[in-house]
Scaffold this active site. Sequence first.
Site, mmCIF file in Angstrom:
data_model
loop_
_atom_site.group_PDB
_atom_site.id
_atom_site.type_symbol
_atom_site.label_atom_id
_atom_site.label_comp_id
_atom_site.label_asym_id
_atom_site.label_seq_id
_atom_site.Cartn_x
_atom_site.Cartn_y
_atom_site.Cartn_z
ATOM 1 N N SER A 141 -24.141 -13.256 -43.267
ATOM 2 C CA SER A 141 -24.546 -13.822 -44.552
ATOM 3 C C SER A 141 -25.676 -12.980 -45.121
ATOM 4 C CB SER A 141 -25.014 -15.266 -44.377
ATOM 5 O OG SER A 141 -25.662 -15.728 -45.551
ATOM 6 N N TYR B 187 -30.208 -22.069 -40.176
ATOM 7 C CA TYR B 187 -29.108 -21.170 -40.541
ATOM 8 C C TYR B 187 -29.609 -19.739 -40.752
ATOM 9 C CZ TYR B 187 -25.022 -19.333 -43.004
ATOM 10 O OH TYR B 187 -23.941 -18.584 -43.373
#
Length: 281
Positions: free
Chosen positions: A176, A189
Amino acid sequence: MMEMKVLGCALLFPLQIFLCLLRAIVRFFTRQKRRDLGTDVVLITGGGRGIGRHLAKEFAEQGARKVVLWGRTEKCLKETCEEISMTGTECHYFVCDVGNREEVYQQAKVLREKVGDVTILVNNAAVVHGKSLMDSDDDALLKTQHINTLGQFWTTKAFLPRMLELCNGHVVCINSILSLSSIPGAIDYCTSKASSYAFMESLTLGLLDCPGVGCTTVLPFHTDTEMFQGMRVRFPKLFPPLNPEMVAERTVDAVRTNTAFVVLPWTMHFLVILKRWDNHC
């Protein structure tokens, strides 16, 4: 001294932008030799839904010999497997939680016995809790780290040695852009993805002298999938969610061209450069 440092950063910034644009233009117009997937066995973790499902379809479409799906929900795995099989590509699925080390090693053994040696490993499985650090319980935080970070360690450890023996393999990580530019409210995250990025960066460098074995790290902005439902960005029209089909297409093409790092969309390069500039200045 501080003024000189700021001036240096200001002068370097446009040069960095120019080099990124130049690399993108060269890659766009240069026809690169692509890997033939006709002999490859592709394993995709989190392959039952979201980006994983589209990756399975794209690898099959591009000629992969066998596609194998790992995930935690059998219903999704079975549906995707049936869809892939209908295209004529051999497809298998195994229920496996990559956050469970023993389960990863056990299912890796079963996979080798029933399907054969994995030559392309796609670490795609990930979780997003969407809660602040104070609102998340310890078990939820550990689960994020196990799936997003440690699961990648365990799957790579299970399959990379055989790739090195065969001098044929590729390790892929669907990461990501948040691994390089964190946001508030997603500490677990962002932390897990930053760790995953460091792992892949080190692995990529470590495999430079290993013929036939490569790595690809994909760094997308948030995608239009179930995983990111409810996620809000400050400028939604300027930064719309990515199409998962496009992410899958770019990922498979990166594997076939042995591209080490892919940022999606390419405009995210500016975000990374701006952050580095801000840190230095």
